[in-house]
Design an enzyme around this catalytic site. Structure first.
Site, PDB file in Angstrom:
ATOM      1  N   MET A  20      18.700   0.875  46.640  1.00  7.88           N
ATOM      2  CA  MET A  20      18.796  -0.289  45.763  1.00  7.88           C
ATOM      3  C   MET A  20      20.003  -0.162  44.838  1.00  7.88           C
ATOM      4  O   MET A  20      20.022   0.676  43.945  1.00  7.88           O
ATOM      5  CB  MET A  20      17.506  -0.449  44.957  1.00  7.88           C
ATOM      6  CG  MET A  20      16.275  -0.669  45.831  1.00  7.88           C
ATOM      7  SD  MET A  20      14.762  -0.945  44.874  1.00  7.88           S
ATOM      8  CE  MET A  20      15.128  -2.549  44.118  1.00  7.88           C
ATOM      9  N   SER A  21      21.000  -1.003  45.075  1.00 11.66           N
ATOM     10  CA  SER A  21      22.222  -0.972  44.269  1.00 11.66           C
ATOM     11  C   SER A  21      22.106  -1.822  43.016  1.00 11.66           C
ATOM     12  O   SER A  21      22.951  -1.739  42.127  1.00 11.66           O
ATOM     13  CB  SER A  21      23.399  -1.475  45.096  1.00 11.66           C
ATOM     14  OG  SER A  21      23.232  -2.856  45.396  1.00 11.66           O
ATOM     15  N   VAL A  24      21.712  -8.475  44.890  1.00 13.33           N
ATOM     16  CA  VAL A  24      20.724  -9.345  45.520  1.00 13.33           C
ATOM     17  C   VAL A  24      20.362  -8.880  46.921  1.00 13.33           C
ATOM     18  O   VAL A  24      19.212  -9.015  47.352  1.00 13.33           O
ATOM     19  CB  VAL A  24      21.229 -10.813  45.541  1.00 13.33           C
ATOM     20  CG1 VAL A  24      22.498 -10.955  46.368  1.00 13.33           C
ATOM     21  CG2 VAL A  24      20.144 -11.753  46.059  1.00 13.33           C
ATOM     22  N   ASP A  25      21.305  -8.305  47.656  1.00 14.82           N
ATOM     23  CA  ASP A  25      21.040  -7.930  49.044  1.00 14.82           C
ATOM     24  C   ASP A  25      20.006  -6.809  49.152  1.00 14.82           C
ATOM     25  O   ASP A  25      19.010  -6.933  49.874  1.00 14.82           O
ATOM     26  CB  ASP A  25      22.338  -7.520  49.742  1.00 14.82           C
ATOM     27  CG  ASP A  25      23.359  -8.639  49.779  1.00 14.82           C
ATOM     28  OD1 ASP A  25      22.942  -9.807  49.918  1.00 14.82           O
ATOM     29  OD2 ASP A  25      24.559  -8.360  49.660  1.00 14.82           O
ATOM     30  N   SER A  26      20.225  -5.715  48.448  1.00 10.52           N
ATOM     31  CA  SER A  26      19.273  -4.609  48.526  1.00 10.52           C
ATOM     32  C   SER A  26      17.955  -4.964  47.851  1.00 10.52           C
ATOM     33  O   SER A  26      16.887  -4.503  48.273  1.00 10.52           O
ATOM     34  CB  SER A  26      19.866  -3.341  47.905  1.00 10.52           C
ATOM     35  OG  SER A  26      20.208  -3.535  46.554  1.00 10.52           O
ATOM     36  N   LEU A  45      21.344   5.248  43.198  1.00 14.58           N
ATOM     37  CA  LEU A  45      22.220   6.380  42.932  1.00 14.58           C
ATOM     38  C   LEU A  45      23.149   6.064  41.768  1.00 14.58           C
ATOM     39  O   LEU A  45      23.848   5.051  41.790  1.00 14.58           O
ATOM     40  CB  LEU A  45      23.058   6.717  44.166  1.00 14.58           C
ATOM     41  CG  LEU A  45      22.299   7.121  45.428  1.00 14.58           C
ATOM     42  CD1 LEU A  45      23.288   7.463  46.543  1.00 14.58           C
ATOM     43  CD2 LEU A  45      21.369   8.300  45.164  1.00 14.58           C
ATOM     44  N   CYS A 113      32.081   6.696  50.958  1.00 16.93           N
ATOM     45  CA  CYS A 113      30.835   6.728  50.196  1.00 16.93           C
ATOM     46  C   CYS A 113      29.633   6.672  51.129  1.00 16.93           C
ATOM     47  O   CYS A 113      28.675   7.435  50.975  1.00 16.93           O
ATOM     48  CB  CYS A 113      30.794   5.565  49.206  1.00 16.93           C
ATOM     49  SG  CYS A 113      29.312   5.536  48.172  1.00 16.93           S
ATOM     50  N   GLY A 137      20.799  -2.964  52.284  1.00 14.02           N
ATOM     51  CA  GLY A 137      21.067  -4.398  52.289  1.00 14.02           C
ATOM     52  C   GLY A 137      22.357  -4.771  52.973  1.00 14.02           C
ATOM     53  O   GLY A 137      22.891  -5.862  52.746  1.00 14.02           O
ATOM     54  N   CYS A 210      33.961   0.206  42.897  1.00 15.01           N
ATOM     55  CA  CYS A 210      33.021   0.379  41.786  1.00 15.01           C
ATOM     56  C   CYS A 210      33.524   1.305  40.691  1.00 15.01           C
ATOM     57  O   CYS A 210      33.181   1.139  39.525  1.00 15.01           O
ATOM     58  CB  CYS A 210      31.676   0.865  42.316  1.00 15.01           C
ATOM     59  SG  CYS A 210      31.699   2.527  43.039  1.00 15.01           S
TER      60      CYS A 210
END
Length: 398
Positions: A20-21, A24-26, A45, A113, A137, A210
């Site tokens: 889970m980042s 919305v996707d994850s 993470l 990554c 995601g 990021c």
């Protein structure tokens, strides 16, 4: 009987860890699997010192994202953990990113990554938690093959397809990974998030690297590799000095604007010579490359790569994430691998990935890929085809 994730057992007896980042996707992935009855555990993470990126719109993996992921987990009723991977991320991704730019390359940190952190360490953590799969995601799919292994497949939504960034996934990792959004479009994902009442349903997509909070990658490189900022010469294909530059890190292959030199005809960056701190420029036609030498090749097609390639394997490749697959030949040359682009490509840059596909359209299968070590032009500076550097490709051309 296999469940919807191609796993043995009922969903309620199947634990799935979701990466889970905070986007919305994850988040939609976690909510979807929870609604299907799976035993879902969310993990986020913490990858870098968030600092200035904490609330910047469009940033990825920033401090706000951890808060958002936690809020989503609470909303759908799943346990959620935050793991500190800053040290690993710095060593595996940020340092190599700076090293690559200092060498005159254009790196793709998201690939590193995935390869070095998410699909290695996070996957190991998922196994330790007793999970049967790690779900993400990503807009990509996987398909179960007759032998029980899995093939990596392009997303149904080609505009969102992220297969380019996952070519380095190993067969073992691929067998454990699941991608529930592979057959969905982004609008469908957002609508799904709204149906689940998720606060991130309309959250901006991540658009930046990021760990570059200002959006200026040169700031990171300057801090870690100050030698990359040393001035040098801008030269043409014949070595004639046309001007000077403040550091090769400010340039990328294919760049036209910001060269700071006067010319009657448009000039483009053709090559970055880090050893001599030179930026080589020339006409647009000199940007077209035909031969690519690869390094760190990963094969996830059927069988062993040497057997598949044989005397030459016809396939399709992408040399940039934003470009469509193009016809090419893959050959084993001198203990490594080379790709010949049938129609050539402009702006092929060392450090980028060259990803293999079995088709150019539809939900093609990803066969693997490698990082671009070097590229040779269709024509040399004096107008002669550059076949001498690769006897194998010269023989193929006849």
């Amino acid at each position: 009987m296999l469940n919807s994730l191609d796993l043995e057992g009922r969903p309620q007896d199947t634990r799935v860890v979701v990466a889970m980042s905070g986007g919305v996707d994850s988040s939609a992935t976690a909510a979807l699997l929870k609604s299907q009855g799976y035993d879902v555990v969310g993990i986020t993470l913490q990858l870098y010192d968030h600092g200035a990126a904490t609330h910047r719109k469009g940033a990825c993996c920033a401090g706000q994202d951890i808060h958002d992921a936690r809020a989503v987990a609470e909303r759908i009723g799943i346990p959620h953990y935050v793991l500190d991977y800053e040290s690993r991320f710095r060593e595996s991704v940020i340092d190599s990113f700076a090293d690559s730019y200092a060498l005159g390359e254009t790196p793709v940190p998201c690939i590193e990554c995935n390869r070095s952190v998410k699909f290695r360490d996070l996957l190991a953590t998922a196994r330790e938690l007793g999970a049967s799969a790690l779900a993400t995601g990503h807009y990509v799919s996987s398909r179960r093959l007759d032998d029980g292994s899995r093939a990596l497949i392009c997303a149904a939504d080609r505009d969102r397809d992220q297969s380019y960034f996952l070519f380095a996934t190993t067969r073992e990792q691929l067998d454990f990974l699941r991608f529930p959004l592979g057959d969905m479009t982004k609008p469908q994902t957002r609508e799904l998030a709204r149906q689940f009442g998720l606060s991130v349903a309309d959250k901006h997509d991540s658009q930046d690297i990021c760990f570059v909070p200002t959006g200026r990658y040169t700031d990171v490189v300057e801090r870690l590799k100050p030698n990359a900022m040393e001035p040098g010469e801008i030269v043409d294909l014949n070595g004639h000095v046309l001007g000077s530059h403040p550091g090769i890190v400010h340039f990328t292959v294919g760049q036209r604007r910001g060269l700071g030199i006067a010319s009657r005809a448009p000039l483009y960056v053709l090559r970055l010579d880090a050893a001599h701190r030179r930026v080589v420029v020339g006409p647009r036609e000199a940007l077209r490359m035909e031969r690519i030498v690869l390094r760190d090749v990963n094969w996830i097609g059927d069988g062993a790569i040497d057997q598949a390639v044989g005397d030459g394997l016809e396939l399709f490749v992408r040399v940039r994430s934003t470009r469509a697959p193009q016809p090419a030949w893959l050959r084993a040359v001198g203990g490594g691998y080379e790709v010949e682009l049938v129609a050539g490509e402009e702006g092929v840059s060392p450090g980028q990935a060259c990803v293999f596909y079995d088709a150019a359209d539809g939900q093609a299968r990803v066969l693997g890929g490698g990082f671009i070590k070097s590229a040779a032009p269709r024509w040399s500076a004096d107008g002669v085809r550059d076949d001498a550097a690769s006897p194998a490709l010269a023989a193929m051309r006849g």
